[in-house]
Scaffold this active site. Structure first.
Site, mmCIF file in Angstrom:
data_model
loop_
_atom_site.group_PDB
_atom_site.id
_atom_site.type_symbol
_atom_site.label_atom_id
_atom_site.label_comp_id
_atom_site.label_asym_id
_atom_site.label_seq_id
_atom_site.Cartn_x
_atom_site.Cartn_y
_atom_site.Cartn_z
ATOM 1 N N THR A 76 0.840 -1.207 0.000
ATOM 2 C CA THR A 76 0.000 0.000 0.000
ATOM 3 C C THR A 76 0.873 1.255 0.000
ATOM 4 O OG1 THR A 76 -1.752 -1.156 1.157
ATOM 5 C CG2 THR A 76 -1.770 1.229 1.323
ATOM 6 N N ALA A 77 1.940 1.234 0.816
ATOM 7 C CA ALA A 77 2.789 2.424 0.906
ATOM 8 C C ALA A 77 3.476 2.702 -0.439
ATOM 9 C CB ALA A 77 3.831 2.241 2.003
ATOM 10 N N ILE B 247 8.340 -12.009 -2.357
ATOM 11 C CA ILE B 247 8.287 -11.559 -0.964
ATOM 12 C C ILE B 247 6.854 -11.215 -0.557
ATOM 13 C CG2 ILE B 247 9.060 -9.738 0.635
ATOM 14 C CD1 ILE B 247 11.706 -9.755 -0.954
ATOM 15 N N GLU C 197 -6.923 -2.680 6.514
ATOM 16 C CA GLU C 197 -8.196 -2.568 5.796
ATOM 17 C C GLU C 197 -9.139 -1.534 6.392
ATOM 18 O OE1 GLU C 197 -9.458 -6.756 5.280
ATOM 19 O OE2 GLU C 197 -8.168 -6.566 3.521
ATOM 20 N N ALA C 198 -8.772 -0.975 7.545
ATOM 21 C CA ALA C 198 -9.624 0.055 8.131
ATOM 22 C C ALA C 198 -8.895 1.387 8.062
ATOM 23 C CB ALA C 198 -9.937 -0.287 9.590
ATOM 24 N N LYS D 97 -17.204 3.579 7.041
ATOM 25 C CA LYS D 97 -16.845 3.444 8.450
ATOM 26 C C LYS D 97 -17.128 4.766 9.174
ATOM 27 C CE LYS D 97 -12.777 2.923 11.424
ATOM 28 N NZ LYS D 97 -11.347 2.701 11.513
HETATM 29 C C1 LIG Z 1 -1.783 -6.819 11.940
HETATM 30 C C2 LIG Z 1 -1.814 -5.532 11.184
HETATM 31 C C3 LIG Z 1 -3.032 -4.897 10.967
HETATM 32 C C4 LIG Z 1 -3.084 -3.670 10.298
HETATM 33 N N1 LIG Z 1 -4.278 -3.019 10.147
HETATM 34 C C5 LIG Z 1 -4.291 -1.770 9.632
HETATM 35 C C6 LIG Z 1 -5.497 -1.045 9.508
HETATM 36 O O1 LIG Z 1 -6.581 -1.527 9.836
HETATM 37 N N2 LIG Z 1 -5.432 0.190 9.001
HETATM 38 C C7 LIG Z 1 -4.257 0.772 8.598
HETATM 39 O O2 LIG Z 1 -4.251 1.931 8.185
HETATM 40 N N3 LIG Z 1 -3.118 0.072 8.632
HETATM 41 C C8 LIG Z 1 -3.100 -1.164 9.146
HETATM 42 N N4 LIG Z 1 -1.933 -1.862 9.193
HETATM 43 C C9 LIG Z 1 -0.736 -1.303 8.571
HETATM 44 C C10 LIG Z 1 -0.825 -1.479 7.052
HETATM 45 O O3 LIG Z 1 -0.960 -2.831 6.728
HETATM 46 C C11 LIG Z 1 0.412 -0.892 6.386
HETATM 47 O O4 LIG Z 1 0.618 0.412 6.849
HETATM 48 C C12 LIG Z 1 0.258 -0.819 4.898
HETATM 49 O O5 LIG Z 1 -0.160 -2.025 4.374
HETATM 50 C C13 LIG Z 1 1.545 -0.416 4.254
HETATM 51 O O6 LIG Z 1 2.473 -1.472 4.305
HETATM 52 P P1 LIG Z 1 3.814 -1.298 3.486
HETATM 53 O O7 LIG Z 1 3.473 -1.006 2.079
HETATM 54 O O8 LIG Z 1 4.672 -0.334 4.213
HETATM 55 O O9 LIG Z 1 4.518 -2.720 3.613
HETATM 56 P P2 LIG Z 1 4.235 -4.122 2.867
HETATM 57 O O10 LIG Z 1 2.811 -4.331 2.561
HETATM 58 O O11 LIG Z 1 4.927 -5.157 3.674
HETATM 59 O O12 LIG Z 1 4.988 -3.976 1.481
HETATM 60 C C14 LIG Z 1 6.377 -4.128 1.383
HETATM 61 C C15 LIG Z 1 6.762 -4.223 -0.076
HETATM 62 O O13 LIG Z 1 8.168 -4.257 -0.163
HETATM 63 C C16 LIG Z 1 8.541 -5.323 -1.033
HETATM 64 N N5 LIG Z 1 9.869 -5.788 -0.657
HETATM 65 C C17 LIG Z 1 10.344 -6.072 0.589
HETATM 66 N N6 LIG Z 1 11.624 -6.510 0.503
HETATM 67 C C18 LIG Z 1 11.946 -6.481 -0.814
HETATM 68 C C19 LIG Z 1 13.108 -6.825 -1.554
HETATM 69 N N7 LIG Z 1 14.222 -7.292 -0.966
HETATM 70 N N8 LIG Z 1 13.071 -6.678 -2.883
HETATM 71 C C20 LIG Z 1 11.974 -6.219 -3.519
HETATM 72 N N9 LIG Z 1 10.837 -5.885 -2.872
HETATM 73 C C21 LIG Z 1 10.830 -6.026 -1.545
HETATM 74 C C22 LIG Z 1 7.454 -6.365 -0.845
HETATM 75 O O14 LIG Z 1 7.413 -7.252 -1.938
HETATM 76 C C23 LIG Z 1 6.227 -5.466 -0.782
HETATM 77 O O15 LIG Z 1 5.818 -5.137 -2.083
HETATM 78 C C24 LIG Z 1 -1.880 -3.097 9.816
HETATM 79 C C25 LIG Z 1 -0.667 -3.767 9.984
HETATM 80 C C26 LIG Z 1 -0.620 -4.972 10.668
HETATM 81 C C27 LIG Z 1 0.684 -5.665 10.842
#
Ligand SMILES: Cc1cc2nc3c(=O)[nH]c(=O)nc-3n(C[C@H](O)[C@H](O)[C@H](O)COP(=O)(O)OP(=O)(O)OC[C@H]3O[C@@H](n4cnc5c(N)ncnc54)[C@H](O)[C@@H]3O)c2cc1C
Length: 497
Positions: free
Chosen positions: A16-17, A43, A50-51, A79
Site C-alpha cells: 500500500t505504501a 516476498i 483494511e480500516a 466506516k
Molecule cells: C496486523 C496488522 C493490521 C493492520 N491493520 C491496519 C489497519 O486496519 N489500518 C491501517 O491503516 N493500517 C493497518 N496496518 C498497517 C498497514 O498494513 C500498512 O501500513 C500498509 O499495508 C503499508 O504497508 P507497506 O506497504 O509499508 O509494507 P508491505 O505491505 O509489507 O509492502 C512491502 C513491499 O516491499 C517489497 N519488498 C520487501 N523486501 C523487498 C526486496 N528485498 N526486494 C523487492 N521488494 C521487496 C514487498 O514485496 C512489498 O511489495 C496493519 C498492519 C498490521 C501488521
C-alpha cells in the site's frame, strides 16, 4: 542534479505504501519526476490494513481518486467509527465515532455542558448528541442528508487497494520492475544510495530512494543503519493473526475492536467478506492460544488460512536519512487499534511533496521531515496507550500490567487535567480532536470530577431546550438515512459484493 532533468525517484516496495507513493508522486509532481517502483512477488506484501480514518478521503481528493470507482474496486464499505467492546470493563461497549458531539463553542466544550445537565438530572446519554455514532449503531448511512454531510472513512480490501493503485500508477507513467533487491550501492563521498542491485544483477540508479519495503526497512535500516526506537515497553503487542470469513450479516458501518484477556480482535466488514484478526503480545499469550481465541470468536466460516504476522512497535530515529525516505511500515509502526498506519503514509507523502529535495540539498529538509514525523507518531502512540492503560479490568496479568504501567508524561498530563477539570484540547498534529479524546476517556470510565463553571451561566431550562433541540435534529436526520447496505447497493456496489 541538473535542474532541467527530471529527478529520478526509485520506490523500493509495492505494498500500500509503495503504490500510494507512486500514484501520489506521479499525479502531483509527475512532470518533474521519473518514477520507478521495484517490488518482488516472491516476498509479497503484509496484506492487511483494511480500516482507515476520514483523512484518507481528503487525500484521495488531492490525488484525484474517484470515491465510487475506488470503493467498487476494493469491496469497500463505509466506516463511521470503531466500537470498542470489553475495554473499560468486561461486558461494556462504547463507540469512538468520527462525528462531532453536540455543538462547538469556543470556551466550554460540549461535554462540559452535558456534564452540567447530568449534575442537574437531565441530558440523557452523551451518545445522543452525535449523529455519526447514532447512525453507526442503527446500521444506517448516507454521505449526506440535506446540508448535513457525515464524517466517515472506509473499510477496504488491502490487496485490491494496492492493485488498484498499481494499475492507475502504471497507466500514469510509473515504471514497475519485478525483482528482489539483494543489495544497495552507496556513494563513497556522500553516503547517499546510488543504486539498488537486484537478484538478476540489474542496477537501478536514482536521485531519491523511497523505502517502502515494509517491516524489513531494507534501505533505511539494513543498508543505511538508521536505528529503531522500540516502544514495546508501552505497547506490548508484537504479533497478529489475520483470517478472512464469510459475511453473516449486512456490513455494519463501523470497525469492531473486541478486547480479550490478553489482546484484542478486529472485525472489519467489507462488501463480500469480513476481515478478522487478533493482536497480542507473545509475552502474555502463545500463538496457539491466540489462534484459539480468534477462531472461537469468528462469526462466519473462514475463507482463508490464518496468517501469522510479527511486528515491532516503535519508530525509526530518522525516517529521512541521506537521500532515502522511509514511508509506511519501514518508518515505524503502531498497532492498528485506531487504524492510523495508512493515514501515516498519506501525511508522510504530504510532507515529502512540500519538502521535496529538488535542489539536491536535503539536510534541513530532512530534519524538518523527521521532527514532524516524530511528533505525529508520538501523538498516536499516546492515544493508543490510553486505551490500554485506562481500564478497570483485573482479570489477567495483561490488563493489570497495563493499568499499572507508567505512561509517557504527555499522556499522564492530559489524563490528569481531564480527570480533575474535564479540560481537553486537540492534539498537536490535529489528528484526534477533542471529541475523540472525550469519547475514549469517558468511554473507558474516566469521568471528570469538575467541569467548566461557565456551563452554569445558562439556566436549567435554557440548557435543557438547547440539548433537546440538538437531539431532535440528530433524530430527524437519522430517520432519513437509508440502511448502510442499501446505500452501498445504490452508490458503489462491487462486482462480487
Ligand atoms: C496486523 C496488522 C493490521 C493492520 N491493520 C491496519 C489497519 O486496519 N489500518 C491501517 O491503516 N493500517 C493497518 N496496518 C498497517 C498497514 O498494513 C500498512 O501500513 C500498509 O499495508 C503499508 O504497508 P507497506 O506497504 O509499508 O509494507 P508491505 O505491505 O509489507 O509492502 C512491502 C513491499 O516491499 C517489497 N519488498 C520487501 N523486501 C523487498 C526486496 N528485498 N526486494 C523487492 N521488494 C521487496 C514487498 O514485496 C512489498 O511489495 C496493519 C498492519 C498490521 C501488521
Amino acid at each position: 542534479m541538473n535542474s532541467t532533468m527530471k529527478t529520478k525517484v526509485v520506490i523500493a516496495g509495492g505494498g500500500t505504501a509503495g503504490w500510494l507513493t507512486a500514484y501520489t508522486l506521479v499525479t502531483r509532481l509527475g512532470g518533474l519526476l521519473d518514477i520507478t517502483l521495484v517490488e518482488s512477488d516472491q516476498i509479497g506484501t503484509v496484506g492487511v490494513g483494511e480500516a482507515t480514518i476520514p483523512t484518507l478521503r481528503t487525500f484521495h481528493r488531492l490525488i484525484g481518486i474517484d470515491e465510487q470507482e475506488f470503493m467498487q474496486a476494493t469491496q469497500a464499505t463505509f466506516k463511521l467509527g470503531i466500537m470498542f467492546d470489553n475495554w473499560g470493563q468486561q461486558g461494556d461497549s462504547y463507540v469512538h465515532s468520527f462525528g462531532e458531539i453536540g455543538q462547538r463553542s469556543w470556551m466550554v466544550e460540549f461535554h462540559e455542558f452535558w456534564m452540567e445537565a447530568q449534575a442537574q438530572g437531565f441530558g440523557g446519554s452523551l451518545e445522543d448528541y452525535c449523529l455519526e455514532l447514532k447512525a453507526a449503531k442503527a446500521n444506517k448511512f448516507a454521505t449526506q442528508v440535506g446540508k448535513k454531510a457525515l464524517n466517515f472513512a472506509y473499510h477496504m480490501d488491502a490487496t485490491a487497494y494496492a492493485q488498484y493503485l498499481r494499475q492507475k500508477s502504471e497507466a500514469a507513467g510509473v515504471k514497475r520492475i519485478e525483482g528482489r533487491i539483494d543489495g544497495v550501492q552507496l556513494d563513497s563521498d556522500s553516503g547517499n544510495i546510488s543504486q539498488l542491485i537486484l537478484d538478476d544483477g540489474a542496477q537501478i540508479g536514482g536521485d531519491v530512494f523511497i523505502d517502502c519495503t515494509g517491516f524489513r526497512a531494507l534501505l533505511i535500516g539494513e543498508h543505511l543503519g538508521v536505528e529503531f526506537e522500540d516502544w514495546s515497553h508501552w505497547l506490548a503487542a508484537d504479533r497478529a493473526i489475520a483470517v478472512q470469513t464469510q459475511a453473516t450479516e449486512s456490513p455494519p458501518p463501523y470497525t469492531r475492536s473486541i478486547a480479550h484477556p490478553a489482546g484484542w480482535q478486529w472485525r472489519i466488514p467489507l462488501q463480500s467478506r469480513v476481515g478478522n484478526g487478533i493482536v497480542y503480545s507473545s509475552r502474555y499469550l502463545s500463538d496457539d492460544e491466540a489462534l484459539h481465541t480468534l477462531t472461537s470468536n469468528l462469526t462466519g466460516q473462514p475463507t482463508s488460512e490464518p496468517r501469522q504476522l510479527g511486528f515491532k512497535t516503535g519508530r525509526r530515529h530518522k525516517s529521512w536519512h541521506k537521500n532515502c525516505i522511509a514511508i509506511g511500515l519501514s518508518s515505524g509502526f503502531l498497532e492498528p487499534l485506531e487504524s492510523t498506519s495508512i493515514h501515516l503514509v498519506t501525511t508522510a507523502l504530504l510532507r515529502l511533496m512540500k519538502l521535496f529535495p529538488f535542489a539536491g540539498k536535503s539536510v534541513l529538509l530532512a530534519e524538518r521531515f523527521n521532527q514532524e514525523t516524530q511528533l505525529e507518531l508520538e501523538t498516536i502512540r499516546d492515544f493508543v496507550i490510553l486505551h490500554y492503560h485506562l481500564t478497570q479490568r483485573d482479570d489477567s496479568q495483561f490488563w493489570r500490567d497495563y493499568r499499572n504501567m507508567p505512561v509517557p508524561e504527555s499522556l499522564s498530563h492530559r489524563m490528569a487535567i481531564f480527570s480533575e477539570n474535564a479540560y481537553v484540547w486537540p492534539d498537536d498534529v490535529a489528528l484526534f480532536r477533542v471529541d475523540s479524546w472525550v469519547q475514549v476517556m469517558m468511554g473507558q470510565g474516566l469521568m471528570p470530577a469538575q467541569h467548566h463553571g461557565a456551563s452554569r451561566m445558562l439556566n436549567a431550562d435554557g440548557l435543557k431546550q438547547q440539548l433537546m433541540a440538538l437531539k431532535h435534529m440528530n433524530d430527524k436526520i437519522l430517520a432519513q438515512l437509508p440502511s448502510h447496505a442499501d446505500f452501498i447497493q445504490q452508490y458503489c456496489p462491487a462486482p462480487n459484493g
